[in-house]
Design a protein around this motif. Structure first.
Motif, PDB file in Angstrom:
ATOM      1  N   SER A 266      29.833  23.542  76.030  1.00 58.02           N
ATOM      2  CA  SER A 266      29.559  22.151  76.359  1.00 58.02           C
ATOM      3  C   SER A 266      30.473  21.268  75.538  1.00 58.02           C
ATOM      4  O   SER A 266      31.001  21.675  74.504  1.00 58.02           O
ATOM      5  N   GLY A 267      30.699  20.066  76.031  1.00 59.36           N
ATOM      6  CA  GLY A 267      31.465  19.085  75.278  1.00 59.36           C
ATOM      7  C   GLY A 267      32.961  19.081  75.520  1.00 59.36           C
ATOM      8  O   GLY A 267      33.678  18.284  74.908  1.00 59.36           O
TER       9      GLY A 267
ATOM     10  N   VAL B 156      27.747  28.508  72.465  1.00 61.37           N
ATOM     11  CA  VAL B 156      26.521  29.176  72.039  1.00 61.37           C
ATOM     12  C   VAL B 156      26.456  30.550  72.673  1.00 61.37           C
ATOM     13  O   VAL B 156      26.385  30.671  73.903  1.00 61.37           O
ATOM     14  N   GLU B 157      26.472  31.574  71.816  1.00 64.88           N
ATOM     15  CA  GLU B 157      26.357  32.944  72.294  1.00 64.88           C
ATOM     16  C   GLU B 157      24.893  33.363  72.354  1.00 64.88           C
ATOM     17  O   GLU B 157      24.069  32.901  71.549  1.00 64.88           O
ATOM     18  N   SER B 158      24.595  34.246  73.278  1.00 65.56           N
ATOM     19  CA  SER B 158      23.255  34.827  73.380  1.00 65.56           C
ATOM     20  C   SER B 158      23.355  36.195  74.023  1.00 65.56           C
ATOM     21  O   SER B 158      24.413  36.561  74.556  1.00 65.56           O
ATOM     22  N   GLY B 159      22.252  36.935  73.957  1.00 70.46           N
ATOM     23  CA  GLY B 159      22.195  38.221  74.636  1.00 70.46           C
ATOM     24  C   GLY B 159      22.319  39.431  73.739  1.00 70.46           C
ATOM     25  O   GLY B 159      22.208  40.560  74.209  1.00 70.46           O
ATOM     26  N   GLY B 160      22.570  39.215  72.465  1.00 68.60           N
ATOM     27  CA  GLY B 160      22.671  40.350  71.554  1.00 68.60           C
ATOM     28  C   GLY B 160      21.315  40.977  71.298  1.00 68.60           C
ATOM     29  O   GLY B 160      20.281  40.475  71.728  1.00 68.60           O
ATOM     30  N   GLY B 161      21.344  42.089  70.577  1.00 71.20           N
ATOM     31  CA  GLY B 161      20.096  42.766  70.244  1.00 71.20           C
ATOM     32  C   GLY B 161      20.340  44.187  69.815  1.00 71.20           C
ATOM     33  O   GLY B 161      21.479  44.596  69.568  1.00 71.20           O
ATOM     34  N   LEU B 162      19.260  44.934  69.749  1.00 70.58           N
ATOM     35  CA  LEU B 162      19.308  46.344  69.370  1.00 70.58           C
ATOM     36  C   LEU B 162      19.273  47.192  70.637  1.00 70.58           C
ATOM     37  O   LEU B 162      18.408  46.993  71.501  1.00 70.58           O
TER      38      LEU B 162
END
Length: 111
Positions: free
Chosen positions: A24-25, A4-10
């Motif tokens: 995970s897993g 799971v990626e996160s942290g992107g934005g404008l």
């Protein structure tokens, strides 16, 4: 298995972002993790990779000196720190490990 990626934005040109890839897993710490990106109308591009021991590999020439990949095996997470962002860094960023892919996180660099 899940990435799971996160942290992107404008962000404005010259700005910075830190992307995270949480796994995970599977025994995450044993494997290479790569960050890719895909801009509209372009092929997916390998940005950077990191080995299980933390050695970095395969940094694209376009991001050398501006992007840093790192990992925290205790947190099952790989990071991509991006500095001095340019409009041409705009893309969906994906992490990948042992053939498994996340859903991607959008990074848009624009004023």
């Amino acid at each position: 298995v899940q990435l799971v990626e996160s942290g992107g934005g404008l962000v404005q040109p010259g700005g910075s972002l830190r992307l995270s890839c949480a796994a995970s897993g599977f025994t995450f710490s044993r494997y290479v993790v790569n960050w890719y990106r895909q801009a509209p109308g372009k092929e997916r591009e390998l940005v950077a990779g990191i080995t299980s021991a933390g050695g970095t590999t395969n940094a694209a020439d376009s991001v050398k000196g501006r992007f840093t990949i790192s990992r925290d095996n205790a947190k099952n997470t790989v990071y991509l720190e991006m500095y001095s962002l340019k409009p041409e860094d705009t893309a969906v960023y994906y992490c990948e490990s042992v053939g498994f892919w996340g859903q991607g996180t959008q990074v848009t660099v624009s004023s």
